[in-house]
Design a protein around this motif. Structure first.
Motif, short mmCIF file in Angstrom:
data_model
loop_
_atom_site.label_atom_id
_atom_site.label_comp_id
_atom_site.label_asym_id
_atom_site.label_seq_id
_atom_site.Cartn_x
_atom_site.Cartn_y
_atom_site.Cartn_z
N PHE A 81 0.83 -1.20 0.00
CA PHE A 81 0.00 0.00 0.00
C PHE A 81 0.87 1.26 0.00
O PHE A 81 0.67 2.17 -0.81
CB PHE A 81 -0.93 0.01 1.21
N GLU A 82 1.83 1.32 0.90
CA GLU A 82 2.71 2.48 0.98
C GLU A 82 3.53 2.65 -0.29
O GLU A 82 3.74 3.77 -0.77
CB GLU A 82 3.65 2.34 2.19
N LYS A 83 3.96 1.55 -0.85
CA LYS A 83 4.73 1.60 -2.10
C LYS A 83 3.86 2.16 -3.22
O LYS A 83 4.30 3.03 -3.99
CB LYS A 83 5.23 0.20 -2.46
N TYR A 84 2.63 1.69 -3.32
CA TYR A 84 1.73 2.13 -4.39
C TYR A 84 1.41 3.62 -4.26
O TYR A 84 1.35 4.34 -5.26
CB TYR A 84 0.44 1.32 -4.36
N VAL A 85 1.20 4.07 -3.04
CA VAL A 85 0.93 5.50 -2.81
C VAL A 85 2.10 6.34 -3.33
O VAL A 85 1.91 7.34 -4.04
CB VAL A 85 0.69 5.80 -1.31
N GLY A 86 3.31 5.92 -2.99
CA GLY A 86 4.50 6.65 -3.43
C GLY A 86 4.65 6.68 -4.94
O GLY A 86 4.95 7.73 -5.52
N LEU A 87 4.42 5.55 -5.58
CA LEU A 87 4.53 5.47 -7.04
C LEU A 87 3.51 6.38 -7.72
O LEU A 87 3.84 7.10 -8.68
CB LEU A 87 4.32 4.03 -7.51
N LEU A 88 2.28 6.35 -7.24
CA LEU A 88 1.23 7.16 -7.84
C LEU A 88 1.48 8.65 -7.64
O LEU A 88 1.34 9.45 -8.56
CB LEU A 88 -0.13 6.78 -7.24
N GLN A 89 1.85 9.03 -6.43
CA GLN A 89 2.09 10.44 -6.15
C GLN A 89 3.27 10.98 -6.95
O GLN A 89 3.22 12.11 -7.44
CB GLN A 89 2.31 10.66 -4.65
N GLU A 90 4.30 10.18 -7.08
CA GLU A 90 5.47 10.60 -7.86
C GLU A 90 5.10 10.78 -9.33
O GLU A 90 5.46 11.79 -9.96
CB GLU A 90 6.58 9.58 -7.73
N ALA A 91 4.36 9.83 -9.88
CA ALA A 91 3.96 9.92 -11.29
C ALA A 91 3.02 11.09 -11.52
O ALA A 91 3.17 11.85 -12.48
CB ALA A 91 3.29 8.62 -11.72
N ALA A 92 2.04 11.25 -10.63
CA ALA A 92 1.08 12.35 -10.76
C ALA A 92 1.78 13.71 -10.66
O ALA A 92 1.43 14.66 -11.38
CB ALA A 92 0.00 12.24 -9.69
N ALA A 93 2.78 13.80 -9.79
CA ALA A 93 3.53 15.05 -9.65
C ALA A 93 4.31 15.38 -10.92
O ALA A 93 4.39 16.54 -11.33
CB ALA A 93 4.48 14.96 -8.46
N LYS A 94 4.87 14.38 -11.56
CA LYS A 94 5.64 14.59 -12.79
C LYS A 94 4.73 15.02 -13.93
O LYS A 94 5.07 15.90 -14.72
CB LYS A 94 6.41 13.32 -13.15
N VAL A 95 3.55 14.41 -14.03
CA VAL A 95 2.59 14.82 -15.05
C VAL A 95 2.12 16.25 -14.79
O VAL A 95 2.03 17.06 -15.71
CB VAL A 95 1.39 13.85 -15.09
N SER A 96 1.83 16.56 -13.53
CA SER A 96 1.39 17.91 -13.17
C SER A 96 2.44 18.94 -13.55
O SER A 96 2.11 20.02 -14.06
CB SER A 96 1.10 17.98 -11.66
N ALA A 97 3.70 18.62 -13.31
CA ALA A 97 4.79 19.54 -13.66
C ALA A 97 4.84 19.79 -15.17
O ALA A 97 5.07 20.92 -15.62
CB ALA A 97 6.12 18.99 -13.16
N LYS A 98 4.59 18.74 -15.94
CA LYS A 98 4.59 18.90 -17.39
C LYS A 98 3.40 19.72 -17.88
O LYS A 98 3.43 20.30 -18.98
CB LYS A 98 4.60 17.53 -18.06
N LEU A 99 2.36 19.77 -17.06
CA LEU A 99 1.20 20.59 -17.39
C LEU A 99 1.36 22.03 -16.93
O LEU A 99 0.48 22.86 -17.13
CB LEU A 99 -0.07 19.99 -16.75
N GLY A 100 2.50 22.32 -16.30
CA GLY A 100 2.79 23.68 -15.88
C GLY A 100 2.55 23.96 -14.42
O GLY A 100 2.67 25.11 -13.98
N TYR A 101 2.26 22.93 -13.63
CA TYR A 101 1.98 23.13 -12.21
C TYR A 101 3.28 23.25 -11.42
O TYR A 101 4.18 22.44 -11.56
CB TYR A 101 1.15 21.96 -11.66
N THR A 102 3.36 24.27 -10.59
CA THR A 102 4.47 24.45 -9.68
C THR A 102 3.93 24.60 -8.28
O THR A 102 3.10 25.48 -8.02
CB THR A 102 5.33 25.68 -10.03
N LYS A 103 4.35 23.74 -7.38
CA LYS A 103 3.81 23.73 -6.03
C LYS A 103 4.35 24.88 -5.22
O LYS A 103 5.52 25.19 -5.28
CB LYS A 103 4.16 22.40 -5.35
#
Length: 259
Positions: free
Chosen positions: A237-259
């Protein structure tokens, strides 16, 4: 005139100077002609001509009569138009494929349509026992991990408006029965940065979802991973959360999102 494919194209000095001016103005609130000419190492008369043309085209503004210039939002408008044409599926697919190979579980990319989520891309699990779904398929916002991340960062009034006419059908004993019940969980989803469907849509099936943001910081999609409870462990579960959040963050960055 045709260029040879292997011929190196010489940079055009005037174009380079224009971009040097734009970069200089981007680094400062405003600059005068003299300061700009020193930064870009070009004569004041040349810088002035460039600025007048850029002003005419709407990329810079002149502040009063003090000979200082600053950027307008024209460049933002141009870049925003380019981002509008970015294919969300094309951006997300490589990350989904990689996670699928690593976990062998099913992944989905979903967006909101009314009070439902719609799957716009999926990667099938490599197991015989897996979630049955299809691209274009729909599920309720209130009982899915993707639905929860799509709603979690919205104001309560927005959630109530979206679900005002929704009939909370109990697919399982764990399905939310009301907006008030869902709102309690959405606070936790927002704090954690991911959502969970804990056998709410289908008995024996869990799902984790992470949010994808656009350049304005709005959650526009959700990336999820589904797996049967019999294959669940806290470590996975913890591994899956990390993988998803990392991937989603990279896609968001490519869409122009900066946290």
């Amino acid at each position: 005139m045709k260029e040879e494919n292997n011929q190196q194209i010489e940079p055009v000095s005037s174009v380079m100077k224009v971009f040097a001016i734009l970069n200089a103005l981007a680094d400062h609130k405003s600059l005068g002609v003299t300061e700009l000419s020193q930064i870009v190492m070009t004569s004041k008369s040349t810088v002035y001509r460039f600025l007048q043309t850029m002003k005419m085209l709407g990329f810079v503004r002149q502040e009063g009569d003090d000979d200082r210039y600053s950027l307008t939002l024209k460049l933002f408008e141009v870049s925003a138009k380019a981002l509008e044409h970015v294919d969300l599926v094309a951006l997300t697919e490589p990350y989904m494929a990689a996670i699928g190979e690593q976990t062998k579980e099913a992944l989905h990319l979903g967006i909101r349509d009314g009070d439902n989520i719609v799957y716009i891309f999926k990667v099938d699990a490599q197991y015989n026992l897996r979630m049955q779904s299809r691209v274009g398929g729909r599920n309720p916002l209130y009982s899915t991990a993707i639905g929860k991340v799509l709603l979690a960062e919205r104001p309560e009034s927005y959630v109530r408006d979206v679900l005002a006419q929704t009939d909370f059908v109990p697919s399982t004993s764990k399905t939310h029965r009301s907006i008030d019940s869902l709102l309690v969980e959405l606070k936790e989803v927002k704090a954690l940065g991911y959502g969970v469907d804990n056998e709410e849509q289908e008995e024996g099936l869990r799902c984790i979802g992470a949010p994808i943001y656009d350049r304005l910081g709005n959650v526009i999609a959700g990336l999820s991973l589904s797996f049967p409870t019999l294959r669940h462990t806290p470590e996975k579960f913890e591994k899956y959360v990390g993988l998803l959040q990392e991937a989603a963050a990279k896609v968001s960055a490519k869409l122009g999102y900066t946290k």
